[in-house]
Design a protein around this motif. Structure first.
Motif, mmCIF file in Angstrom:
data_model
loop_
_atom_site.group_PDB
_atom_site.id
_atom_site.type_symbol
_atom_site.label_atom_id
_atom_site.label_comp_id
_atom_site.label_asym_id
_atom_site.label_seq_id
_atom_site.Cartn_x
_atom_site.Cartn_y
_atom_site.Cartn_z
ATOM 1 N N ILE A 212 -34.225 -39.428 1.733
ATOM 2 C CA ILE A 212 -35.579 -38.869 1.813
ATOM 3 C C ILE A 212 -36.570 -39.951 2.237
ATOM 4 O O ILE A 212 -37.419 -39.720 3.114
ATOM 5 C CB ILE A 212 -35.980 -38.250 0.462
ATOM 6 N N ARG A 213 -36.476 -41.128 1.649
ATOM 7 C CA ARG A 213 -37.413 -42.202 1.995
ATOM 8 C C ARG A 213 -37.276 -42.601 3.464
ATOM 9 O O ARG A 213 -38.262 -42.976 4.113
ATOM 10 C CB ARG A 213 -37.180 -43.421 1.108
ATOM 11 N N ALA A 214 -36.049 -42.516 3.999
ATOM 12 C CA ALA A 214 -35.821 -42.903 5.388
ATOM 13 C C ALA A 214 -36.335 -41.857 6.375
ATOM 14 O O ALA A 214 -36.679 -42.193 7.514
ATOM 15 C CB ALA A 214 -34.335 -43.151 5.625
ATOM 16 N N ALA A 215 -36.404 -40.601 5.935
ATOM 17 C CA ALA A 215 -36.689 -39.516 6.868
ATOM 18 C C ALA A 215 -38.130 -39.033 6.857
ATOM 19 O O ALA A 215 -38.562 -38.373 7.813
ATOM 20 C CB ALA A 215 -35.749 -38.340 6.585
ATOM 21 N N PHE A 216 -38.906 -39.355 5.809
ATOM 22 C CA PHE A 216 -40.230 -38.754 5.675
ATOM 23 C C PHE A 216 -41.274 -39.814 5.338
ATOM 24 O O PHE A 216 -40.957 -40.835 4.709
ATOM 25 C CB PHE A 216 -40.211 -37.674 4.579
ATOM 26 N N PRO A 217 -42.516 -39.572 5.726
ATOM 27 C CA PRO A 217 -43.604 -40.488 5.342
ATOM 28 C C PRO A 217 -43.797 -40.464 3.833
ATOM 29 O O PRO A 217 -43.375 -39.507 3.159
ATOM 30 C CB PRO A 217 -44.812 -39.927 6.092
ATOM 31 N N PRO A 218 -44.435 -41.497 3.266
ATOM 32 C CA PRO A 218 -44.489 -41.656 1.806
ATOM 33 C C PRO A 218 -44.964 -40.431 1.035
ATOM 34 O O PRO A 218 -44.336 -40.045 0.032
ATOM 35 C CB PRO A 218 -45.434 -42.837 1.620
ATOM 36 N N ALA A 219 -46.053 -39.784 1.443
ATOM 37 C CA ALA A 219 -46.570 -38.653 0.673
ATOM 38 C C ALA A 219 -45.574 -37.508 0.643
ATOM 39 O O ALA A 219 -45.319 -36.906 -0.413
ATOM 40 C CB ALA A 219 -47.901 -38.189 1.250
ATOM 41 N N GLU A 220 -44.993 -37.197 1.780
ATOM 42 C CA GLU A 220 -44.013 -36.105 1.813
ATOM 43 C C GLU A 220 -42.735 -36.500 1.094
ATOM 44 O O GLU A 220 -42.106 -35.662 0.428
ATOM 45 C CB GLU A 220 -43.705 -35.713 3.258
ATOM 46 N N ALA A 221 -42.355 -37.759 1.208
ATOM 47 C CA ALA A 221 -41.155 -38.222 0.511
ATOM 48 C C ALA A 221 -41.305 -38.057 -0.999
ATOM 49 O O ALA A 221 -40.375 -37.602 -1.684
ATOM 50 C CB ALA A 221 -40.880 -39.682 0.854
ATOM 51 N N GLN A 222 -42.478 -38.391 -1.535
ATOM 52 C CA GLN A 222 -42.685 -38.240 -2.974
ATOM 53 C C GLN A 222 -42.555 -36.786 -3.404
ATOM 54 O O GLN A 222 -41.955 -36.492 -4.441
ATOM 55 C CB GLN A 222 -44.059 -38.789 -3.349
ATOM 56 N N ALA A 223 -43.100 -35.880 -2.624
ATOM 57 C CA ALA A 223 -43.009 -34.461 -2.960
ATOM 58 C C ALA A 223 -41.558 -33.993 -2.935
ATOM 59 O O ALA A 223 -41.124 -33.228 -3.805
ATOM 60 C CB ALA A 223 -43.860 -33.641 -1.996
ATOM 61 N N ARG A 224 -40.807 -34.438 -1.943
ATOM 62 C CA ARG A 224 -39.411 -34.029 -1.844
ATOM 63 C C ARG A 224 -38.552 -34.639 -2.950
ATOM 64 O O ARG A 224 -37.653 -33.988 -3.484
ATOM 65 C CB ARG A 224 -38.850 -34.393 -0.466
ATOM 66 N N ILE A 225 -38.860 -35.881 -3.300
ATOM 67 C CA ILE A 225 -38.137 -36.504 -4.412
ATOM 68 C C ILE A 225 -38.399 -35.736 -5.706
ATOM 69 O O ILE A 225 -37.483 -35.480 -6.492
ATOM 70 C CB ILE A 225 -38.547 -37.983 -4.549
ATOM 71 N N GLY A 226 -39.644 -35.344 -5.916
ATOM 72 C CA GLY A 226 -39.987 -34.605 -7.129
ATOM 73 C C GLY A 226 -39.339 -33.244 -7.224
ATOM 74 O O GLY A 226 -39.317 -32.638 -8.306
ATOM 75 N N ALA A 227 -38.784 -32.748 -6.103
ATOM 76 C CA ALA A 227 -38.175 -31.419 -6.086
ATOM 77 C C ALA A 227 -36.646 -31.472 -6.032
ATOM 78 O O ALA A 227 -36.000 -30.421 -5.870
ATOM 79 C CB ALA A 227 -38.702 -30.629 -4.882
ATOM 80 N N ILE A 228 -36.055 -32.656 -6.185
ATOM 81 C CA ILE A 228 -34.588 -32.755 -6.140
ATOM 82 C C ILE A 228 -33.993 -31.968 -7.313
ATOM 83 O O ILE A 228 -34.325 -32.206 -8.478
ATOM 84 C CB ILE A 228 -34.128 -34.224 -6.207
ATOM 85 N N ALA A 229 -33.117 -31.053 -7.018
ATOM 86 C CA ALA A 229 -32.491 -30.225 -8.055
ATOM 87 C C ALA A 229 -31.348 -30.987 -8.712
ATOM 88 O O ALA A 229 -30.570 -31.671 -8.036
ATOM 89 C CB ALA A 229 -31.973 -28.929 -7.459
ATOM 90 N N ILE A 230 -31.241 -30.866 -10.010
ATOM 91 C CA ILE A 230 -30.176 -31.572 -10.724
ATOM 92 C C ILE A 230 -28.801 -31.144 -10.233
ATOM 93 O O ILE A 230 -27.867 -31.946 -10.171
ATOM 94 C CB ILE A 230 -30.309 -31.369 -12.250
ATOM 95 N N GLU A 231 -28.681 -29.880 -9.831
ATOM 96 C CA GLU A 231 -27.371 -29.359 -9.396
ATOM 97 C C GLU A 231 -26.831 -30.122 -8.192
ATOM 98 O O GLU A 231 -25.613 -30.233 -8.014
ATOM 99 C CB GLU A 231 -27.473 -27.879 -9.068
ATOM 100 N N THR A 232 -27.716 -30.658 -7.351
ATOM 101 C CA THR A 232 -27.262 -31.386 -6.166
ATOM 102 C C THR A 232 -26.732 -32.770 -6.503
ATOM 103 O O THR A 232 -26.116 -33.418 -5.652
ATOM 104 C CB THR A 232 -28.404 -31.518 -5.138
ATOM 105 N N CYS A 233 -26.970 -33.210 -7.726
ATOM 106 C CA CYS A 233 -26.546 -34.549 -8.131
ATOM 107 C C CYS A 233 -25.366 -34.542 -9.099
ATOM 108 O O CYS A 233 -24.728 -35.588 -9.305
ATOM 109 C CB CYS A 233 -27.706 -35.296 -8.776
ATOM 110 N N LEU A 234 -25.078 -33.403 -9.695
ATOM 111 C CA LEU A 234 -24.027 -33.346 -10.706
ATOM 112 C C LEU A 234 -22.641 -33.338 -10.076
ATOM 113 O O LEU A 234 -22.450 -32.881 -8.942
ATOM 114 C CB LEU A 234 -24.197 -32.108 -11.577
ATOM 115 N N ALA A 235 -21.671 -33.820 -10.840
ATOM 116 C CA ALA A 235 -20.278 -33.773 -10.403
ATOM 117 C C ALA A 235 -19.816 -32.321 -10.308
ATOM 118 O O ALA A 235 -20.378 -31.431 -10.959
ATOM 119 C CB ALA A 235 -19.406 -34.545 -11.389
ATOM 120 N N PRO A 236 -18.798 -32.041 -9.487
ATOM 121 C CA PRO A 236 -18.294 -30.663 -9.356
ATOM 122 C C PRO A 236 -17.899 -30.076 -10.704
ATOM 123 O O PRO A 236 -17.360 -30.773 -11.573
ATOM 124 C CB PRO A 236 -17.073 -30.836 -8.444
ATOM 125 N N GLN A 237 -18.190 -28.803 -10.876
ATOM 126 C CA GLN A 237 -17.871 -28.023 -12.085
ATOM 127 C C GLN A 237 -18.649 -28.452 -13.323
ATOM 128 O O GLN A 237 -18.361 -27.985 -14.433
ATOM 129 C CB GLN A 237 -16.368 -28.079 -12.422
#
Length: 274
Positions: A212-237
């Protein structure tokens, strides 16, 4: 508040406040505690169970780290000898919300490792810096368990002010012990695979933030970071528990407020240009 017997002579207590955990090792009528729960109310309940209902006396308390949500009950066991790492003050002073009334200086402090024999159990106290620099891992091979403290929070980690690389290293050192049960600082105990789950979460969260930091300017990056869903980070199952959801959200707030992983993003960008 609840407690359960992990072995006939090992009890795990989980309080209401922050679902903080304390583990009691019994030797006849005497008790060695690992941690002392997250509030005076929870600790008073544990004191009632151990001392009044069971007729036990707490003789030793080992602190996995010196933060208030794990040492709240120290004052309720004045006869107990308290053991902590020599950097315990650093852990205490690093808290976001410090309650000085909970502080009780440990009588015994050590640096690298300490071995205790309690009843039928060997407890090996290892310095294992991660979430805080004073963190301990308590390895109990005779019970096939290890107390990890806050280097895991269920199947995730909590970053707070820590270096994520230190947390990753701390988890790896616990994994090397090869114990079948891991007792966390919160929520309860888990099979050993929880260590892999926590590392997976940390790695995925870091990778996502860097992208996210590499792809977006700081303000938009912060908003996208704040919206990261836990499900996208958890191990399978792995299905997130409510406590894990809460602390994942706190992680996102920490990442934005403290620019966590910004250094890692800069290193990744430099490597990409090389």
């Amino acid at each position: 508040m609840r407690y359960e017997a992990l072995h006939p002579d090992v009890l795990m207590f989980v309080g209401d406040d922050h679902e903080s955990v304390a583990t009691a090792f019994l030797d006849g009528d005497e008790v060695l505690l690992v941690d002392a729960l997250g509030s005076l109310e929870d600790a008073a309940w544990m004191h009632d169970v151990l001392c009044r209902q069971m007729g036990k006396t707490v003789r030793l308390i080992v602190a996995t780290h010196y933060m208030g949500d794990h040492i709240a009950g120290l004052s309720l066991f004045p006869e107990a000898l308290v053991i902590a790492h020599r950097l315990h003050r650093h852990g205490f002073l690093s808290q976001n919300r410090r309650d000085d009334a909970l502080y009780r200086a440990p009588r015994v402090q050590f640096d690298t490792a300490m071995r205790l024999r309690w009843g039928r159990h060997d407890l090996v106290l290892h310095h294992n810096p991660g979430k805080t620099v004073d963190h301990l891992c308590i390895d109990v091979p005779t019970a096939d368990l290890a107390c990890a403290g806050d280097n895991i929070v269920g199947n995730i980690v909590y970053l707070s002010k820590a270096d994520p690389a230190m947390i990753r290293g701390a988890i790896a050192r616990i994994r090397q012990l090869g114990r079948g049960t891991i007792i966390g600082g919160h929520m309860g105990c888990f099979p050993a695979r929880v260590l892999d789950h926590a590392t997976h979460y940390l790695d995925r969260l870091q990778d996502t933030v860097i992208r996210i930091r590499a792809a977006f300017p700081p303000a938009e990056a912060q908003a996208r970071i704040g919206a990261i869903a836990i499900e996208t980070c958890l191990a399978p199952q792995v299905e997130p528990m409510a406590f894990e959801r809460e602390w994942h959200q706190r992680n996102l707030e920490v990442i934005v407020a403290q620019s966590t992983f910004e250094f890692d993003a800069a290193l990744a960008a430099r490597e990409a240009r090389a």
